[in-house]
Design a protein around this motif. Sequence first.
Motif, PDB file in Angstrom:
ATOM      1  N   GLY A 187       0.811  -1.204   0.000  1.00 49.38           N
ATOM      2  CA  GLY A 187       0.000   0.000   0.000  1.00 49.38           C
ATOM      3  C   GLY A 187       0.846   1.257   0.000  1.00 49.38           C
ATOM      4  N   PHE A 188       0.280   2.306  -0.583  1.00 48.72           N
ATOM      5  CA  PHE A 188       0.907   3.618  -0.516  1.00 48.72           C
ATOM      6  C   PHE A 188       0.415   4.296   0.753  1.00 48.72           C
ATOM      7  N   VAL A 189       1.344   4.647   1.630  1.00 44.35           N
ATOM      8  CA  VAL A 189       0.993   5.264   2.895  1.00 44.35           C
ATOM      9  C   VAL A 189       1.852   6.515   3.098  1.00 44.35           C
ATOM     10  N   ALA A 190       1.494   7.288   4.102  1.00 43.43           N
ATOM     11  CA  ALA A 190       2.350   8.399   4.506  1.00 43.43           C
ATOM     12  C   ALA A 190       3.512   7.828   5.314  1.00 43.43           C
ATOM     13  N   LEU A 191       4.715   8.300   5.034  1.00 44.98           N
ATOM     14  CA  LEU A 191       5.871   7.804   5.775  1.00 44.98           C
ATOM     15  C   LEU A 191       5.670   7.990   7.274  1.00 44.98           C
ATOM     16  N   SER A 192       4.978   9.053   7.659  1.00 49.86           N
ATOM     17  CA  SER A 192       4.759   9.340   9.082  1.00 49.86           C
ATOM     18  C   SER A 192       4.017   8.225   9.804  1.00 49.86           C
ATOM     19  N   GLN A 193       3.269   7.414   9.068  1.00 49.45           N
ATOM     20  CA  GLN A 193       2.505   6.330   9.684  1.00 49.45           C
ATOM     21  C   GLN A 193       3.374   5.130  10.064  1.00 49.45           C
ATOM     22  N   ILE A 194       4.548   5.042   9.463  1.00 52.71           N
ATOM     23  CA  ILE A 194       5.385   3.852   9.674  1.00 52.71           C
ATOM     24  C   ILE A 194       6.798   4.215  10.118  1.00 52.71           C
ATOM     25  N   TYR A 195       7.008   5.479  10.440  1.00 53.03           N
ATOM     26  CA  TYR A 195       8.362   5.997  10.665  1.00 53.03           C
ATOM     27  C   TYR A 195       8.439   6.670  12.029  1.00 53.03           C
ATOM     28  N   LYS A 196       9.502   6.394  12.751  1.00 52.93           N
ATOM     29  CA  LYS A 196       9.694   7.037  14.040  1.00 52.93           C
ATOM     30  C   LYS A 196      11.180   7.074  14.375  1.00 52.93           C
ATOM     31  N   ASP A 197      11.638   8.262  14.737  1.00 53.35           N
ATOM     32  CA  ASP A 197      13.030   8.453  15.177  1.00 53.35           C
ATOM     33  C   ASP A 197      14.050   7.934  14.166  1.00 53.35           C
ATOM     34  N   GLY A 198      13.831   8.257  12.906  1.00 58.37           N
ATOM     35  CA  GLY A 198      14.829   7.988  11.890  1.00 58.37           C
ATOM     36  C   GLY A 198      14.791   6.636  11.210  1.00 58.37           C
ATOM     37  N   LYS A 199      13.751   5.835  11.452  1.00 60.97           N
ATOM     38  CA  LYS A 199      13.695   4.538  10.792  1.00 60.97           C
ATOM     39  C   LYS A 199      12.250   4.052  10.642  1.00 60.97           C
ATOM     40  N   VAL A 200      12.069   3.128   9.695  1.00 58.22           N
ATOM     41  CA  VAL A 200      10.769   2.484   9.513  1.00 58.22           C
ATOM     42  C   VAL A 200      10.554   1.559  10.707  1.00 58.22           C
ATOM     43  N   SER A 201       9.432   1.730  11.370  1.00 60.33           N
ATOM     44  CA  SER A 201       9.221   1.057  12.653  1.00 60.33           C
ATOM     45  C   SER A 201       8.700  -0.368  12.525  1.00 60.33           C
ATOM     46  N   SER A 202       8.132  -0.733  11.373  1.00 60.76           N
ATOM     47  CA  SER A 202       7.627  -2.097  11.200  1.00 60.76           C
ATOM     48  C   SER A 202       7.535  -2.436   9.720  1.00 60.76           C
ATOM     49  N   GLY A 203       7.569  -3.728   9.419  1.00 62.89           N
ATOM     50  CA  GLY A 203       7.444  -4.169   8.039  1.00 62.89           C
ATOM     51  C   GLY A 203       8.605  -3.719   7.172  1.00 62.89           C
ATOM     52  N   SER A 204       8.327  -3.512   5.883  1.00 64.29           N
ATOM     53  CA  SER A 204       9.355  -3.079   4.929  1.00 64.29           C
ATOM     54  C   SER A 204       8.778  -2.011   4.022  1.00 64.29           C
ATOM     55  N   ALA A 205       9.634  -1.105   3.573  1.00 65.32           N
ATOM     56  CA  ALA A 205       9.120   0.039   2.824  1.00 65.32           C
ATOM     57  C   ALA A 205      10.113   0.570   1.809  1.00 65.32           C
ATOM     58  N   TRP A 206       9.561   1.190   0.779  1.00 64.47           N
ATOM     59  CA  TRP A 206      10.330   1.974  -0.186  1.00 64.47           C
ATOM     60  C   TRP A 206       9.915   3.424  -0.004  1.00 64.47           C
ATOM     61  N   ILE A 207      10.849   4.261   0.421  1.00 62.37           N
ATOM     62  CA  ILE A 207      10.565   5.694   0.542  1.00 62.37           C
ATOM     63  C   ILE A 207      10.661   6.283  -0.852  1.00 62.37           C
ATOM     64  N   ILE A 208       9.550   6.737  -1.363  1.00 62.80           N
ATOM     65  CA  ILE A 208       9.434   7.082  -2.779  1.00 62.80           C
ATOM     66  C   ILE A 208      10.108   8.421  -3.083  1.00 62.80           C
ATOM     67  N   PRO A 209      10.961   8.469  -4.093  1.00 57.97           N
ATOM     68  CA  PRO A 209      11.627   9.720  -4.471  1.00 57.97           C
ATOM     69  C   PRO A 209      10.618  10.814  -4.808  1.00 57.97           C
ATOM     70  N   GLU A 210      10.921  12.028  -4.379  1.00 59.76           N
ATOM     71  CA  GLU A 210      10.006  13.145  -4.596  1.00 59.76           C
ATOM     72  C   GLU A 210       9.809  13.447  -6.082  1.00 59.76           C
ATOM     73  N   ALA A 211      10.757  13.042  -6.909  1.00 57.75           N
ATOM     74  CA  ALA A 211      10.657  13.311  -8.345  1.00 57.75           C
ATOM     75  C   ALA A 211       9.498  12.560  -9.002  1.00 57.75           C
ATOM     76  N   LEU A 212       8.980  11.543  -8.332  1.00 56.08           N
ATOM     77  CA  LEU A 212       7.912  10.734  -8.922  1.00 56.08           C
ATOM     78  C   LEU A 212       6.501  11.282  -8.663  1.00 56.08           C
ATOM     79  N   HIS A 213       6.404  12.363  -7.890  1.00 50.70           N
ATOM     80  CA  HIS A 213       5.073  12.954  -7.663  1.00 50.70           C
ATOM     81  C   HIS A 213       5.231  14.421  -7.285  1.00 50.70           C
ATOM     82  N   ASP A 214       4.138  15.149  -7.350  1.00 41.82           N
ATOM     83  CA  ASP A 214       4.159  16.557  -6.951  1.00 41.82           C
ATOM     84  C   ASP A 214       4.470  16.664  -5.461  1.00 41.82           C
ATOM     85  N   PRO A 215       5.120  17.760  -5.048  1.00 42.57           N
ATOM     86  CA  PRO A 215       5.426  17.934  -3.618  1.00 42.57           C
ATOM     87  C   PRO A 215       4.145  17.901  -2.770  1.00 42.57           C
TER      88      PRO A 215
END
Length: 255
Positions: A187-215
């Motif tokens: 699923g596409f989620v907000a990084l804030s939902q799975i991120y805390k103190d500098g790392k992904v807190s559970s599961g696995s993720a691809w932090i999507i480059p900003e170039a692939l969508h509008d800011p």
Amino acid sequence: MLVRARLFAPTVLAALITSFTVGTACADDVQVAVAANFTAPIQAIANDFEKDTGHKLIAAYGATGQFYTQIKNGAPFEVFLAADDSTPEKLEKEGETVPGSRFTYAVGTLALWSAKDGYVDPEGQVLKEGTYQHLAIANPKAAPYGLAATQVLEKMGLTEKVKDKLVEGQNITQAYQFVSTGNAQLGFVALSQIYKDGKVSSGSAWIIPEALHDPIKQDAVILKKGANNPAAKALTEYLKGPKAAAIIKSFGYHL
């Protein structure tokens, strides 16, 4: 000494009562419409805000597009923390806000996430492999993170390939729930939902480059109903301060 104590005790008590009364009188509630992706950060900020100002933040969470409709229909919100900059700007042009109160409080980051460890690779190739049955996104018409997800799919040339796999949530919270419960493998989620103190807190993720969508610029604004509420002004100023900034950054947002 005993006489002096008896003489001054009522005065001290009166001063304490006056101080308490003034402090209570200065405290106000503020009704805030909060974009679903910002749920965890605002809950953390609310604790410090109440301790530092005495004001109380009362939040409702949902999709930015749905909040727009509610505000136009007279909902009692006094401050709006949107998931984009266009909706607050639109409300501003329509005369629904306090002039000059709009500002960007955070810039969001989109992530492709699975609740399963090691399922999502660092480059997001799992999207192209197509071995998943369901891909969750937020409603792109109401949620800016959902719109950003459709832009990513389009730029990767995957719109047609994945259209039969999509499951759509009303907002980014529901999209997250689809994945966290296993109803969607990805699923596409907000990084804030799975991120805390500098790392992904559970599961696995691809932090999507900003170039692939509008800011994903997220703007806050004081609404007309909050024009005369000191707590509304206090909250927007607090969001610009160092304590709030530290919390916002800790959830993976940019400022």
